[in-house]
Design an enzyme around this catalytic site. Structure first.
Site, mmCIF file in Angstrom:
data_model
loop_
_atom_site.group_PDB
_atom_site.id
_atom_site.type_symbol
_atom_site.label_atom_id
_atom_site.label_comp_id
_atom_site.label_asym_id
_atom_site.label_seq_id
_atom_site.Cartn_x
_atom_site.Cartn_y
_atom_site.Cartn_z
ATOM 1 N N LYS A 1 45.762 69.146 -67.685
ATOM 2 C CA LYS A 1 44.572 70.274 -67.324
ATOM 3 C C LYS A 1 43.980 71.680 -67.130
ATOM 4 C CE LYS A 1 43.080 70.121 -62.797
ATOM 5 N NZ LYS A 1 43.171 70.091 -60.953
ATOM 6 N N LYS B 1 44.488 82.372 -62.179
ATOM 7 C CA LYS B 1 45.726 80.533 -62.038
ATOM 8 C C LYS B 1 45.443 80.438 -63.862
ATOM 9 C CE LYS B 1 46.767 76.416 -61.191
ATOM 10 N NZ LYS B 1 48.483 75.910 -60.410
ATOM 11 N N THR C 1 42.778 73.434 -58.252
ATOM 12 C CA THR C 1 42.286 73.809 -59.414
ATOM 13 C C THR C 1 41.025 73.444 -60.229
ATOM 14 O OG1 THR C 1 44.734 74.235 -59.359
ATOM 15 C CG2 THR C 1 43.652 75.037 -61.581
#
Ligand code: NAD
Length: 289
Positions: free
Chosen positions: A243, A168, A93
């Site tokens: 994050k 995402k 990611t």
């Protein structure tokens, strides 16, 4: 197929093992010796140099902590070192801009490359049930799909390079907002005198229903088994949610897209993470009680 795998941590370790189980010859590299030892036990051939791992590989998969590391690894050890024509897949990611930059550099050097971040945690990585959201050309997606199928239950083409990362972070921003909303509703219902189970029975079949409520309820003992039933251990760590929210806010600024609730969710998770980064993200309900 000969597949180099870079980054054998909590997620990558299980993913590389699933490629071995699917019959691939996995050439594994990580900076940490314990990760390499575990990969060896699980049937991977291990290397102490990334360039050696990618030499001779028909595909390179990475699962690394952040965009800075992905950029350095691909620019220094993969591009120009993996054989010409290899397909490159980054499953980490990372920020959309870096994903697009690395893919452009790979394509300029003649490689096909996709960004393929995942939904699903460590258990899904080990069990081969991840969902992959894939950004890249149609041709690159066609080549990446069978490799990703060996590690997941769903592989979805999200469009051009970087769109996997975009999907995402938009999804996880929505999840964070939804989780905080669910926590607020359950806490207020209880303070107004409603039993949490009764509120669940009503709201789960009413218009407030959402995944955070019916699949991952932050209230212990309510809904299906979730990290709240286990002292908020396991699941999706608050630090990782933070994050993703930071990446989402960076992307929102670049795109000029207003995200007032996303920004507020990031602030709440930032404050909560200072002492609770290791707890599941549904534990944010503790801040309301
Ligand atoms: P982790 O820290 O457990 O694993 C990362 C691995 O990369 C470590 O083994 C580390 O030694 C290795 N590494 C770091 N720098 C390296 C380098 N230069 N060369 C080779 N190896 C290097 O992290 P993780 O939980 O496996 O997460 C990996 C990625 O997956 C992250 O981008 C994370 O955001 C994403 N992700 C994690 C989860 C989760 O539940 N853990 C869920 C979805 C997505």
């Amino acid at each position: 197929m000969k597949i180099a795998f870079i980054g054998l941590g909590n997620m990558g370790g299980g993913m590389a093992t699933n490629l071995v189980k699917a019959g691939h010859e996995v050439r594994a590299f990580d900076l940490a010796e314990p990760a390499l030892a575990a990969a060896r036990e699980n049937g991977c051939e291990t290397f102490t140099d990334a360039k050696e791992a990618v030499a001779g590989a028909e595909a390179v998969v990475s699962m690394l902590p952040n965009g800075g590391i992905v950029k350095v690894v691909f620019e220094n050890d993969v591009i120009g070192h993996a054989p010409e024509g290899a397909i490159l897949l980054d499953c980490s990611t990372i920020d959309v801009a870096t994903a697009r930059e690395v893919i452009a550099a790979a394509e300029e050097a003649g490689y096909a490359m996709v960004d393929a971040p995942v939904s699903g945690g460590i258990a899904a990585a080990a069990g081969g049930t991840l969902t992959f959201m894939v950004g890249g050309s149609e041709q690159a997606f066609q080549r990446a799909e069978p490799i990703l199928q060996a590690m997941g239950k769903a592989v979805i083409h999200a469009g051009d390079a970087g769109n996997g990362q975009a999907a995402k972070i938009c999804n996880n921003m929505l999840l964070a907002i939804q989780m905080i909303g669910t926590c607020e509703a359950f806490t207020m219902a209880q303070k107004l005198g409603l039993d949490p189970q009764t509120f669940y029975d009503i709201s789960s079949v009413s218009s407030g229903q959402c995944w955070s409520m019916t699949s991952y309820c932050p209230v212990p003992g309510v809904g299906p088994q979730s990290p709240s039933d286990n002292g908020y251990q396991g699941g999706f760590a608050t630090a990782l949610m933070l994050k993703d929210l930071r990446l989402a806010m960076e992307a929102a600024e670049t795109a000029g897209s207003p995200t007032p609730l996303g920004a507020h969710a990031k602030e709440l998770y930032e404050a909560f993470a200072t002492e609770n980064g290791g707890l599941d993200f549904s534990a944010i309900i503790k801040t309301l009680r």
